[in-house]
Design a protein around this motif. Structure first.
Motif, PDB file in Angstrom:
ATOM      1  N   ASN A  95       0.854  -1.191   0.000  1.00 16.53           N
ATOM      2  CA  ASN A  95       0.000   0.000   0.000  1.00 16.53           C
ATOM      3  C   ASN A  95       0.887   1.237   0.000  1.00 16.53           C
ATOM      4  OD1 ASN A  95       0.029  -0.872   3.204  1.00 16.53           O
ATOM      5  ND2 ASN A  95       0.128   1.340   2.954  1.00 16.53           N
ATOM      6  N   ALA A  96       0.321   2.338  -0.424  1.00 15.27           N
ATOM      7  CA  ALA A  96       1.052   3.606  -0.436  1.00 15.27           C
ATOM      8  C   ALA A  96       1.137   4.173   0.979  1.00 15.27           C
ATOM      9  CB  ALA A  96       0.363   4.596  -1.369  1.00 15.27           C
ATOM     10  N   SER A  97       2.132   5.017   1.209  1.00 11.50           N
ATOM     11  CA  SER A  97       2.341   5.644   2.518  1.00 11.50           C
ATOM     12  C   SER A  97       2.772   7.089   2.317  1.00 11.50           C
ATOM     13  CB  SER A  97       3.400   4.877   3.313  1.00 11.50           C
ATOM     14  OG  SER A  97       4.632   4.837   2.600  1.00 11.50           O
ATOM     15  N   ILE A  98       2.648   7.872   3.378  1.00 13.11           N
ATOM     16  CA  ILE A  98       3.110   9.271   3.348  1.00 13.11           C
ATOM     17  C   ILE A  98       3.801   9.569   4.666  1.00 13.11           C
ATOM     18  CG2 ILE A  98       0.879  10.167   4.183  1.00 13.11           C
ATOM     19  CD1 ILE A  98       1.444  12.670   2.436  1.00 13.11           C
ATOM     20  N   VAL A 111       6.575  13.170   1.856  1.00 15.66           N
ATOM     21  CA  VAL A 111       6.895  12.294   0.734  1.00 15.66           C
ATOM     22  C   VAL A 111       5.921  11.126   0.706  1.00 15.66           C
ATOM     23  CG1 VAL A 111       8.647  10.798  -0.299  1.00 15.66           C
ATOM     24  CG2 VAL A 111       9.332  12.945   0.782  1.00 15.66           C
ATOM     25  N   VAL A 112       5.460  10.817  -0.503  1.00 14.91           N
ATOM     26  CA  VAL A 112       4.580   9.668  -0.734  1.00 14.91           C
ATOM     27  C   VAL A 112       5.382   8.589  -1.439  1.00 14.91           C
ATOM     28  CG1 VAL A 112       2.515   8.833  -1.944  1.00 14.91           C
ATOM     29  CG2 VAL A 112       2.521  11.112  -0.892  1.00 14.91           C
ATOM     30  N   TRP A 113       5.279   7.379  -0.923  1.00 10.10           N
ATOM     31  CA  TRP A 113       5.874   6.230  -1.616  1.00 10.10           C
ATOM     32  C   TRP A 113       4.780   5.196  -1.833  1.00 10.10           C
ATOM     33  CZ3 TRP A 113       8.081   1.487   1.098  1.00 10.10           C
ATOM     34  CH2 TRP A 113       8.501   0.543   0.156  1.00 10.10           C
ATOM     35  N   GLY A 114       4.678   4.732  -3.054  1.00  6.99           N
ATOM     36  CA  GLY A 114       3.667   3.747  -3.421  1.00  6.99           C
ATOM     37  C   GLY A 114       2.680   4.343  -4.403  1.00  6.99           C
ATOM     38  N   ASN A 115       2.334   3.556  -5.392  1.00 10.26           N
ATOM     39  CA  ASN A 115       1.410   4.026  -6.419  1.00 10.26           C
ATOM     40  C   ASN A 115       0.032   4.272  -5.814  1.00 10.26           C
ATOM     41  OD1 ASN A 115       0.524   4.625  -9.079  1.00 10.26           O
ATOM     42  ND2 ASN A 115      -0.385   2.597  -9.206  1.00 10.26           N
ATOM     43  N   HIS A 116      -0.487   5.474  -6.038  1.00 15.84           N
ATOM     44  CA  HIS A 116      -1.808   5.831  -5.510  1.00 15.84           C
ATOM     45  C   HIS A 116      -2.530   6.672  -6.562  1.00 15.84           C
ATOM     46  CE1 HIS A 116      -4.964   7.550  -2.975  1.00 15.84           C
ATOM     47  NE2 HIS A 116      -4.705   6.583  -2.115  1.00 15.84           N
ATOM     48  N   PRO A 117      -3.772   6.325  -6.909  1.00 11.82           N
ATOM     49  CA  PRO A 117      -4.460   7.006  -8.014  1.00 11.82           C
ATOM     50  C   PRO A 117      -4.692   8.492  -7.792  1.00 11.82           C
ATOM     51  CG  PRO A 117      -5.983   5.571  -6.808  1.00 11.82           C
ATOM     52  CD  PRO A 117      -4.602   5.252  -6.327  1.00 11.82           C
ATOM     53  N   ARG A 159      11.703   7.442   1.205  1.00  9.60           N
ATOM     54  CA  ARG A 159      11.028   8.667   1.629  1.00  9.60           C
ATOM     55  C   ARG A 159      11.981   9.644   2.322  1.00  9.60           C
ATOM     56  NH1 ARG A 159       6.848   4.966   4.259  1.00  9.60           N
ATOM     57  NH2 ARG A 159       8.002   5.622   6.123  1.00  9.60           N
ATOM     58  N   SER A 160      13.281   9.341   2.357  1.00  7.03           N
ATOM     59  CA  SER A 160      14.234  10.187   3.091  1.00  7.03           C
ATOM     60  C   SER A 160      15.109  11.049   2.192  1.00  7.03           C
ATOM     61  CB  SER A 160      15.131   9.318   3.987  1.00  7.03           C
ATOM     62  OG  SER A 160      14.445   8.943   5.162  1.00  7.03           O
ATOM     63  N   ILE A 161      14.856  11.054   0.901  1.00  6.62           N
ATOM     64  CA  ILE A 161      15.679  11.851  -0.011  1.00  6.62           C
ATOM     65  C   ILE A 161      15.197  13.295  -0.057  1.00  6.62           C
ATOM     66  CG2 ILE A 161      16.487  12.095  -2.395  1.00  6.62           C
ATOM     67  CD1 ILE A 161      17.598   9.631  -0.926  1.00  6.62           C
ATOM     68  N   GLU A 162      13.875  13.473  -0.037  1.00  2.94           N
ATOM     69  CA  GLU A 162      13.309  14.812  -0.164  1.00  2.94           C
ATOM     70  C   GLU A 162      12.382  15.113   1.008  1.00  2.94           C
ATOM     71  OE1 GLU A 162      13.150  16.003  -4.699  1.00  2.94           O
ATOM     72  OE2 GLU A 162      12.019  14.139  -4.409  1.00  2.94           O
TER      73      GLU A 162
END
Length: 366
Positions: free
Chosen positions: A44-47, A183-189, A176-179
């Protein structure tokens, strides 16, 4: 998935010797991911909020091998020494070696160099402050610094994107630690540009109430976790509630996106705490089951709830995969909440230790 875009182009420059130092932060997820498939793809996507004071500083010295030192194609190995906080740490080498193995297709130049890695944290290692996130992202940025010297045409955007992609292959949350600051990681529509392969900055305008948001990390237990995050993620494969959780998390990310834009801080408090407790509920209902919270974790949570009610505060907590408590609160409550932490919550911390942090902007070249 388009991973071919991350394969290095033929080198245009020759680099015999180089040294790069990066400071990269940890991050704290607001909507959690728990469960992944190979290779390091989130279910799942995360933020997350990118942190500022909790960081890793890593230097990598690269020395190009002489022709006589280069391995044959069938025997190629990555040659590196690893020092953590000034001491050689062979116990950490297998994880880094596995990381290099995963990225060799995308960074074949790593076979050409002898690497000496020196790393240090501003916070306790393996205690639930995402040390793998800051550590792996720092290594990824050092590698991309070398790659940008080998191929000067790389843009800053391309460097950050590939660094997040590489870091993910070592630790999912490291993407998620580069920017920053979110930051959102994971495909989310509903998140433009989001991907399972790398993290992206939250693409929408955030309400000012979330500017310079505060995060005090209460160090309930600075020891190494009883169950690693890797083991915990793997237990989601047979988890009876896994699919419902993945659906819930993606729905919660939709809600969080709206909250961050409209500034509904009460809804933020509710959703952040619900996500934290759901994460630990998944641990307690896996098989084998486990509990990473400690008695003092629960004491702190109850104290936060009491304080919020009595003071009509917007303070809330979140938890990562560990016993430590992240206390989140807006900047306009900083003075009062810090007083509350110092006078009422610090007694539940190991040796009264806590870290004041704020939302940060990501990796910084030293």
């Amino acid at each position: 998935m388009d991973t071919a875009q991350f394969i290095s182009k033929a080198n245009t420059n020759s680099v015999e010797k180089a040294s790069f130092t990066w400071q990269t932060p940890s991050n704290i997820a607001l909507v959690k991911y728990w469960g992944k498939s190979n290779p390091q793809i989130p279910r799942n996507a995360s933020i997350s909020f990118t942190l500022n004071n909790c960081h890793t500083i890593t230097t990598i010295d690269f020395m190009r091998k002489r022709n006589s030192e280069l391995d044959s194609e069938s025997e190629k190995v990555v040659d590196f020494d690893l020092f953590f906080e000034g001491k050689q740490k062979d116990a950490f080498k297998p994880k880094i070696a596995e990381f290099f193995k995963r990225i060799q297709e995308y960074c074949p130049y790593i076979f050409d160099y002898k690497m000496t890695i020196n790393s240090e944290n501003s916070f306790p290692h393996s205690s639930g402050i995402a040390s793998s996130a800051s550590g792996l992202s720092a290594i990824a940025m050092c590698l991309m610094s070398l790659e940008s010297e080998l191929n000067p045409d790389l843009s800053a955007k391309e460097i950050n994107k590939k660094a997040s992609f590489l870091a993910r292959l070592g630790s999912g949350s490291a993407s998620r630690s580069i920017e920053g600051p979110m930051v959102v990681w994971g495909n989310h529509p509903e998140i433009e540009g989001s991907s399972d392969l790398f993290g992206v900055q939250f693409p929408y305008k955030v309400h000012p109430v979330f500017d310079n948001y505060q995060d005090a990390i209460l160090l309930v237990d600075k020891g190494e976790k009883q169950v690693s995050s890797t083991v915990g993620h793997n237990l989601m494969h047979e988890h009876p509630y896994a699919e419902s959780r993945f659906t819930q998390a993606n729905e919660n990310l939709s809600k969080m996106s709206e909250i961050l834009q409209n500034g509904d801080i009460k809804a933020f408090v509710n959703l952040v705490e619900s996500e934290a407790l759901t994460l630990h509920a998944m641990m307690m209902t896996s098989n084998p089951y486990f509990i990473l919270m400690k008695p003092n974790t629960l004491e702190i949570i109850n104290k936060i709830w009491e304080y919020r009610t009595e003071n009509n505060s917007n303070i809330c907590f979140t938890l990562d995969a560990g016993a430590n408590v992240h206390v989140l609160y807006p900047e306009n409550e900083k003075e009062k909440v810090n007083h509350f932490i110092e006078n009422e919550l610090s007694i539940y911390c190991q040796k009264n230790h806590y870290i004041y942090d704020t939302v940060g902007l990501g990796a910084n070249k030293m």
